[in-house]
Design an enzyme around this catalytic site. Structure first.
Site, PDB file in Angstrom:
ATOM      1  N   ASP A  49       1.326 -33.371  44.350  1.00 43.73           N
ATOM      2  CA  ASP A  49       1.355 -33.075  42.913  1.00 43.73           C
ATOM      3  C   ASP A  49       0.342 -32.000  42.548  1.00 43.73           C
ATOM      4  O   ASP A  49      -0.489 -31.600  43.374  1.00 43.73           O
ATOM      5  CB  ASP A  49       1.100 -34.357  42.099  1.00 43.73           C
ATOM      6  CG  ASP A  49       0.061 -35.275  42.748  1.00 43.73           C
ATOM      7  OD1 ASP A  49      -0.811 -34.770  43.462  1.00 43.73           O
ATOM      8  OD2 ASP A  49       0.136 -36.496  42.525  1.00 43.73           O
ATOM      9  N   ASN A 105      -2.894 -48.226  38.118  1.00 43.78           N
ATOM     10  CA  ASN A 105      -1.709 -48.749  37.420  1.00 43.78           C
ATOM     11  C   ASN A 105      -0.485 -48.799  38.337  1.00 43.78           C
ATOM     12  O   ASN A 105       0.629 -49.003  37.872  1.00 43.78           O
ATOM     13  CB  ASN A 105      -1.403 -47.914  36.171  1.00 43.78           C
ATOM     14  CG  ASN A 105      -1.061 -46.453  36.507  1.00 43.78           C
ATOM     15  OD1 ASN A 105      -1.025 -46.079  37.683  1.00 43.78           O
ATOM     16  ND2 ASN A 105      -0.817 -45.657  35.483  1.00 43.78           N
ATOM     17  N   HIS A 135       0.649 -46.285  40.244  1.00 43.53           N
ATOM     18  CA  HIS A 135       1.406 -45.041  40.447  1.00 43.53           C
ATOM     19  C   HIS A 135       1.249 -44.527  41.869  1.00 43.53           C
ATOM     20  O   HIS A 135       0.263 -44.815  42.548  1.00 43.53           O
ATOM     21  CB  HIS A 135       1.041 -43.972  39.402  1.00 43.53           C
ATOM     22  CG  HIS A 135      -0.305 -43.311  39.558  1.00 43.53           C
ATOM     23  ND1 HIS A 135      -1.038 -42.870  38.472  1.00 43.53           N
ATOM     24  CD2 HIS A 135      -1.058 -42.992  40.650  1.00 43.53           C
ATOM     25  CE1 HIS A 135      -2.161 -42.305  38.909  1.00 43.53           C
ATOM     26  NE2 HIS A 135      -2.197 -42.376  40.209  1.00 43.53           N
TER      27      HIS A 135
END
Ligand code: F6R
Length: 252
Positions: free
Chosen positions: A66, A135, A137
């Site tokens: 990313d 969380n 991800h």
């Protein structure tokens, strides 16, 4: 899914680095998927030691997971910079063979499609290195990301923005709120996946990813569907796994 628990982050990184090195020994033109963030740093440092001792990664290709949207590649916290600093140079990769999504592209959709095409042209990812968000991800696929999502522009959640704020200490400089990320489907297409998680703050996300229901609410739980995933954990990140899960292969 295999779970390997080591006493501390350095030992966790060393153990994961040996998995990467043995994959590269078998296949010098390995296509690696590389994560940024804190978790894989000990892995990269251990791998760099193996490279200095003779492991040759010069024919490998790498694809970053990313990149922040709207951050210039030259920014020291852009993933272009982080990958160049922490991965390309210490692992002696060929810089022309290291790819990072173009988060600064005016046309993010076109940049996302071009990234998917580049991965396909390289023959797909042989071994994907992942971290996990608090969380749940993976990449920047936040809760709600579908299993078949591909590379795309996403909004980061408040929790991820808060988690990442440690890399942007200057209050005059806003923490990025969007990113171009490989999708869950892109990640699951890798032939082998190595996830590294260390620290008590990852324990809940790890437990939900490994032993919770497979759900878009915890994108890392989709890894349960992949045939070749290994979680490299330290004791604290593994602290909420039941003893049975820790000692036996899950879904093996
Ligand atoms: C990084 C990435 C993220 C991180 C995750 C954990 O390229 O895609 O999914 O792996 O946010 O970050 P750390 O390791 O810094 O806790």
């Amino acid at each position: 899914m295999r779970i390997i628990v080591s006493p501390d982050p350095v030992a966790t990184g060393a153990s994961a680095a040996h998995a990467v090195a043995s994959a590269a020994d078998h296949r010098p033109d390995l296509v690696l998927g590389v994560a940024t963030g804190s978790s894989p740093q000990p892995l990269y440092r251990s791998l760099a030691i193996l490279v200095r001792a003779g492991l040759d990664l010069s024919s490998a290709t790498a694809f970053a997971l990313d990149e922040y949207a709207g951050l210039a590649p030259e920014h020291p916290q852009s993933y272009h910079s982080v990958i160049a600093r922490d991965v390309t140079a210490p692992l002696r990769l060929d810089p022309d063979s290291v790819h990072v999504p173009d988060g600064a592209a005016a046309d993010a959709d076109a940049a996302a499609e071009a990234y998917e095409r580049a991965i396909t042209r390289a023959g797909g990812v042989d071994l994907q290195i992942l971290g996990i968000g608090t969380n749940g991800h993976i990449g920047f696929n936040e809760p709600g990301s579908p299993a078949d999502s591909r590379t795309r522009i996403v909004d980061l959640t408040a929790r991820t923005i808060a988690d990442n704020s440690r890399f942007f200490p200057d209050p005059a400089e806003p923490v990025p709120t969007r990113a171009l990320t490989q999708g869950v489907g892109t990640i699951l297409a890798a032939r082998r996946i190595v996830l590294v998680a260390t620290g008590e703050h990852k324990a809940e996300a790890v437990a939900r990813a490994v032993a919770g229901p497979v759900t878009a609410a915890v994108p890392a739980s989709f890894l349960q569907r992949h045939p070749d995933v290994t979680f490299f954990l330290d004791e604290t990140a593994a602290s909420r796994l039941s003893p049975t899960v820790r000692v036996q292969p899950v879904n093996a």
